[in-house]
Design a protein around this motif. Structure first.
Motif, PDB file in Angstrom:
ATOM      1  N   ALA A  85       4.912 -30.531  37.965  1.00 41.81           N
ATOM      2  CA  ALA A  85       6.328 -30.728  38.612  1.00 41.81           C
ATOM      3  C   ALA A  85       7.090 -31.592  40.377  1.00 41.81           C
ATOM      4  O   ALA A  85       6.531 -31.190  40.953  1.00 41.81           O
ATOM      5  CB  ALA A  85       6.789 -28.997  38.715  1.00 41.81           C
ATOM      6  N   HIS A  86       8.892 -31.435  39.591  1.00 41.44           N
ATOM      7  CA  HIS A  86       9.163 -32.320  40.536  1.00 41.44           C
ATOM      8  C   HIS A  86      10.542 -31.713  41.327  1.00 41.44           C
ATOM      9  O   HIS A  86      11.157 -30.997  40.104  1.00 41.44           O
ATOM     10  CB  HIS A  86       9.743 -34.303  40.700  1.00 41.44           C
ATOM     11  CG  HIS A  86       8.140 -34.843  40.624  1.00 41.44           C
ATOM     12  ND1 HIS A  86       7.609 -34.414  41.372  1.00 41.44           N
ATOM     13  CD2 HIS A  86       7.761 -35.554  39.465  1.00 41.44           C
ATOM     14  CE1 HIS A  86       6.507 -35.690  41.529  1.00 41.44           C
ATOM     15  NE2 HIS A  86       6.561 -36.543  39.621  1.00 41.44           N
ATOM     16  N   ASN A  87      10.117 -31.969  42.110  1.00 42.90           N
ATOM     17  CA  ASN A  87      12.074 -31.593  43.385  1.00 42.90           C
ATOM     18  C   ASN A  87      13.335 -33.144  43.846  1.00 42.90           C
ATOM     19  O   ASN A  87      12.578 -33.598  43.693  1.00 42.90           O
ATOM     20  CB  ASN A  87      11.879 -30.474  44.151  1.00 42.90           C
ATOM     21  CG  ASN A  87      12.904 -30.214  44.589  1.00 42.90           C
ATOM     22  OD1 ASN A  87      12.973 -31.305  45.682  1.00 42.90           O
ATOM     23  ND2 ASN A  87      13.988 -29.540  44.815  1.00 42.90           N
ATOM     24  N   CYS A 126      11.341 -34.725  47.641  1.00 40.81           N
ATOM     25  CA  CYS A 126      11.081 -34.017  46.462  1.00 40.81           C
ATOM     26  C   CYS A 126      10.391 -33.375  47.827  1.00 40.81           C
ATOM     27  O   CYS A 126       9.365 -32.801  48.073  1.00 40.81           O
ATOM     28  CB  CYS A 126       9.928 -34.435  45.999  1.00 40.81           C
ATOM     29  SG  CYS A 126       8.912 -33.079  44.948  1.00 40.81           S
ATOM     30  N   VAL A 128       8.102 -30.458  46.458  1.00 36.92           N
ATOM     31  CA  VAL A 128       6.664 -30.678  46.205  1.00 36.92           C
ATOM     32  C   VAL A 128       5.870 -31.270  46.898  1.00 36.92           C
ATOM     33  O   VAL A 128       4.702 -30.888  47.129  1.00 36.92           O
ATOM     34  CB  VAL A 128       6.338 -30.635  44.565  1.00 36.92           C
ATOM     35  CG1 VAL A 128       5.557 -30.006  44.165  1.00 36.92           C
ATOM     36  CG2 VAL A 128       7.154 -29.623  44.570  1.00 36.92           C
ATOM     37  N   HIS A 129       6.811 -32.934  46.911  1.00 38.97           N
ATOM     38  CA  HIS A 129       5.362 -33.180  47.493  1.00 38.97           C
ATOM     39  C   HIS A 129       6.142 -34.425  48.637  1.00 38.97           C
ATOM     40  O   HIS A 129       6.882 -35.488  48.198  1.00 38.97           O
ATOM     41  CB  HIS A 129       5.367 -34.640  46.261  1.00 38.97           C
ATOM     42  CG  HIS A 129       4.066 -34.051  45.102  1.00 38.97           C
ATOM     43  ND1 HIS A 129       5.626 -33.550  44.535  1.00 38.97           N
ATOM     44  CD2 HIS A 129       3.051 -33.820  44.210  1.00 38.97           C
ATOM     45  CE1 HIS A 129       4.813 -33.052  43.498  1.00 38.97           C
ATOM     46  NE2 HIS A 129       3.282 -33.292  42.762  1.00 38.97           N
ATOM     47  N   MET A 132       6.846 -37.660  48.995  1.00 37.81           N
ATOM     48  CA  MET A 132       7.558 -38.711  47.786  1.00 37.81           C
ATOM     49  C   MET A 132       9.251 -38.906  48.441  1.00 37.81           C
ATOM     50  O   MET A 132       9.676 -37.482  49.079  1.00 37.81           O
ATOM     51  CB  MET A 132       8.131 -37.995  46.873  1.00 37.81           C
ATOM     52  CG  MET A 132       6.961 -37.812  45.850  1.00 37.81           C
ATOM     53  SD  MET A 132       7.316 -36.755  44.284  1.00 37.81           S
ATOM     54  CE  MET A 132       8.227 -37.887  43.007  1.00 37.81           C
TER      55      MET A 132
HETATM   56 CU   LIG Z   1       7.384 -35.048  43.722  1.00 43.22          CU
END
Ligand SMILES: [Cu+2]
Length: 193
Positions: A85-87, A126, A128-129, A132
Protein backbone atom coordinates in the motif's frame (compact mmCIF):
# COMPACT_ATOMS: atom_id res chain seq x y z
CA UNK A 1 1.28 44.83 -57.05
CA UNK A 2 1.08 48.37 -55.76
CA UNK A 3 3.66 49.33 -53.22
CA UNK A 4 1.08 50.21 -50.54
CA UNK A 5 -0.59 46.83 -50.82
CA UNK A 6 2.76 45.09 -50.51
CA UNK A 7 3.71 47.11 -47.43
CA UNK A 8 0.31 46.24 -45.95
CA UNK A 9 0.83 42.55 -46.58
CA UNK A 10 4.28 42.60 -45.02
CA UNK A 11 2.91 44.43 -41.97
CA UNK A 12 0.09 41.89 -41.63
CA UNK A 13 2.52 38.99 -41.89
CA UNK A 14 4.72 40.58 -39.22
CA UNK A 15 1.74 41.05 -36.87
CA UNK A 16 0.60 37.47 -37.34
CA UNK A 17 4.08 36.18 -36.62
CA UNK A 18 4.41 38.39 -33.55
CA UNK A 19 1.12 37.17 -32.07
CA UNK A 20 1.78 33.44 -32.42
CA UNK A 21 5.44 32.67 -32.74
CA UNK A 22 6.92 33.56 -29.35
CA UNK A 23 9.30 31.07 -27.83
CA UNK A 24 11.22 31.28 -24.57
CA UNK A 25 14.26 29.08 -24.42
CA UNK A 26 17.52 28.97 -22.54
CA UNK A 27 19.49 27.16 -19.92
CA UNK A 28 19.22 26.72 -16.18
CA UNK A 29 22.72 26.43 -14.71
CA UNK A 30 24.26 26.24 -11.26
CA UNK A 31 22.36 23.01 -10.56
CA UNK A 32 22.45 19.58 -12.14
CA UNK A 33 19.54 17.63 -13.54
CA UNK A 34 15.97 18.65 -14.34
CA UNK A 35 14.53 22.04 -13.47
CA UNK A 36 11.12 23.52 -14.24
CA UNK A 37 10.69 26.93 -15.90
CA UNK A 38 7.30 28.62 -16.09
CA UNK A 39 5.64 31.95 -16.84
CA UNK A 40 4.05 33.45 -13.72
CA UNK A 41 0.40 34.58 -13.63
CA UNK A 42 -0.43 37.22 -16.23
CA UNK A 43 -2.62 40.11 -15.06
CA UNK A 44 -6.10 39.94 -16.59
CA UNK A 45 -5.58 36.51 -18.13
CA UNK A 46 -7.09 33.20 -17.10
CA UNK A 47 -6.70 29.84 -18.76
CA UNK A 48 -9.12 26.90 -18.98
CA UNK A 49 -8.23 23.84 -16.92
CA UNK A 50 -6.57 21.22 -19.16
CA UNK A 51 -8.90 18.31 -19.93
CA UNK A 52 -6.10 15.78 -20.09
CA UNK A 53 -5.07 14.06 -16.86
CA UNK A 54 -1.43 13.49 -15.91
CA UNK A 55 -0.33 10.20 -14.34
CA UNK A 56 2.09 9.78 -11.45
CA UNK A 57 2.92 6.16 -10.73
CA UNK A 58 4.14 4.67 -7.48
CA UNK A 59 6.38 1.83 -8.51
CA UNK A 60 9.40 0.18 -6.90
CA UNK A 61 8.84 2.33 -3.80
CA UNK A 62 9.30 5.49 -5.84
CA UNK A 63 7.11 8.13 -7.39
CA UNK A 64 7.53 8.12 -11.17
CA UNK A 65 8.27 10.61 -12.54
CA UNK A 66 10.04 12.37 -9.68
CA UNK A 67 9.25 15.86 -11.00
CA UNK A 68 6.04 16.68 -12.86
CA UNK A 69 5.10 20.10 -14.20
CA UNK A 70 1.44 20.76 -14.96
CA UNK A 71 -0.75 23.76 -15.72
CA UNK A 72 -3.06 25.09 -13.02
CA UNK A 73 -6.33 23.15 -12.98
CA UNK A 74 -4.78 19.88 -14.13
CA UNK A 75 -6.04 16.65 -12.58
CA UNK A 76 -3.26 14.25 -11.58
CA UNK A 77 -4.05 10.53 -11.29
CA UNK A 78 -1.94 8.81 -8.63
CA UNK A 79 -1.58 5.09 -9.39
CA UNK A 80 -0.17 2.44 -7.08
CA UNK A 81 1.64 -0.24 -9.11
CA UNK A 82 3.37 -1.87 -6.14
CA UNK A 83 2.15 -4.85 -4.15
CA UNK A 84 2.37 -2.79 -0.96
CA UNK A 85 0.00 0.00 0.00
CA UNK A 86 1.10 3.57 -0.70
CA UNK A 87 -0.14 6.90 0.55
CA UNK A 88 0.02 10.36 -1.01
CA UNK A 89 0.07 13.55 1.00
CA UNK A 90 1.60 17.01 1.01
CA UNK A 91 1.91 19.36 3.96
CA UNK A 92 1.75 22.58 1.93
CA UNK A 93 1.79 24.17 -1.52
CA UNK A 94 4.63 26.68 -1.85
CA UNK A 95 4.80 26.78 1.95
CA UNK A 96 1.07 27.49 2.42
CA UNK A 97 0.01 24.90 4.99
CA UNK A 98 -3.69 25.63 4.43
CA UNK A 99 -3.26 23.89 1.08
CA UNK A 100 -1.87 20.72 2.63
CA UNK A 101 -3.83 17.56 1.84
CA UNK A 102 -3.85 13.81 2.45
CA UNK A 103 -5.27 11.75 -0.41
CA UNK A 104 -5.29 8.55 1.62
CA UNK A 105 -3.72 5.12 1.25
CA UNK A 106 -4.61 2.57 -1.38
CA UNK A 107 -3.50 -0.84 -2.67
CA UNK A 108 -2.02 -2.09 -5.93
CA UNK A 109 -3.84 -1.29 -9.15
CA UNK A 110 -5.95 1.49 -7.68
CA UNK A 111 -5.66 5.21 -8.20
CA UNK A 112 -6.83 8.44 -6.65
CA UNK A 113 -7.14 11.73 -8.48
CA UNK A 114 -6.60 15.31 -7.42
CA UNK A 115 -7.25 18.53 -9.32
CA UNK A 116 -4.52 21.09 -8.63
CA UNK A 117 -6.36 24.41 -8.68
CA UNK A 118 -3.70 26.29 -6.71
CA UNK A 119 -0.40 27.11 -8.41
CA UNK A 120 2.88 26.42 -6.64
CA UNK A 121 5.27 23.71 -5.60
CA UNK A 122 3.64 20.58 -4.16
CA UNK A 123 6.12 18.33 -2.31
CA UNK A 124 4.61 14.84 -2.45
CA UNK A 125 5.25 12.32 0.30
CA UNK A 126 4.06 8.84 1.26
CA UNK A 127 3.43 8.27 4.97
CA UNK A 128 4.09 4.53 4.61
CA UNK A 129 7.57 5.04 3.11
CA UNK A 130 9.38 8.12 4.44
CA UNK A 131 12.02 7.85 1.68
CA UNK A 132 9.45 8.41 -1.06
CA UNK A 133 9.34 11.98 -2.36
CA UNK A 134 8.37 13.80 -5.54
CA UNK A 135 7.25 17.22 -6.73
CA UNK A 136 4.32 18.55 -8.69
CA UNK A 137 5.01 22.05 -10.01
CA UNK A 138 1.67 23.69 -10.78
CA UNK A 139 2.28 26.47 -13.29
CA UNK A 140 -0.18 29.40 -13.16
CA UNK A 141 -0.01 29.57 -16.96
CA UNK A 142 0.11 26.97 -19.74
CA UNK A 143 3.59 28.31 -20.55
CA UNK A 144 6.01 25.97 -18.79
CA UNK A 145 8.68 23.39 -19.53
CA UNK A 146 10.87 20.87 -17.80
CA UNK A 147 14.53 21.17 -18.72
CA UNK A 148 16.53 18.27 -20.05
CA UNK A 149 19.31 16.88 -17.88
CA UNK A 150 21.74 19.55 -19.14
CA UNK A 151 19.35 22.35 -18.11
CA UNK A 152 18.12 23.33 -21.59
CA UNK A 153 14.45 24.19 -21.97
CA UNK A 154 12.02 25.57 -24.52
CA UNK A 155 8.54 27.01 -23.96
CA UNK A 156 6.64 27.37 -27.22
CA UNK A 157 3.59 29.39 -28.35
CA UNK A 158 4.07 32.24 -25.86
CA UNK A 159 2.37 35.44 -27.08
CA UNK A 160 4.72 38.40 -27.24
CA UNK A 161 4.68 40.45 -24.06
CA UNK A 162 6.36 41.20 -20.76
CA UNK A 163 6.31 38.39 -18.21
CA UNK A 164 7.85 37.17 -15.01
CA UNK A 165 9.50 33.81 -15.58
CA UNK A 166 10.48 31.51 -12.72
CA UNK A 167 13.03 28.69 -12.65
CA UNK A 168 12.64 26.04 -9.98
CA UNK A 169 14.97 23.21 -9.01
CA UNK A 170 14.72 20.71 -6.18
CA UNK A 171 16.73 21.90 -3.18
CA UNK A 172 17.76 25.22 -4.77
CA UNK A 173 16.43 28.74 -4.34
CA UNK A 174 13.99 29.50 -7.14
CA UNK A 175 14.60 32.58 -9.25
CA UNK A 176 12.08 34.87 -10.97
CA UNK A 177 13.25 37.18 -13.76
CA UNK A 178 11.45 39.68 -15.96
CA UNK A 179 11.45 38.44 -19.54
CA UNK A 180 10.28 40.43 -22.53
CA UNK A 181 9.11 37.99 -25.17
CA UNK A 182 9.40 39.13 -28.78
CA UNK A 183 9.47 36.17 -31.13
CA UNK A 184 12.37 33.88 -30.36
CA UNK A 185 13.55 34.92 -26.89
CA UNK A 186 16.40 33.67 -24.71
CA UNK A 187 16.16 33.56 -20.92
CA UNK A 188 18.93 31.91 -18.92
CA UNK A 189 18.89 31.30 -15.18
CA UNK A 190 21.58 30.59 -12.64
CA UNK A 191 20.35 28.93 -9.47
CA UNK A 192 22.13 28.21 -6.23
CA UNK A 193 21.39 26.27 -3.06
CU1 LIG B 1 4.77 4.41 -0.25
Amino acid sequence: MKRNALVGLIALAALTTAAYAGTIHGKVSGVSGESVVYVEAIAGKTFPAPAQHVLIDQKGLMFAPHIVAVAQGTTVDFLNSDSVAHNVFWISISGNKKLGHNLGTWPKGQKQSFKFDNPGVVPLLCNVHPEMAAYVIVSPTPYFATTDKSGEYKIENVPDGAYTVTAWHEGAKYKSNPVKVAGDTTADFTLSK
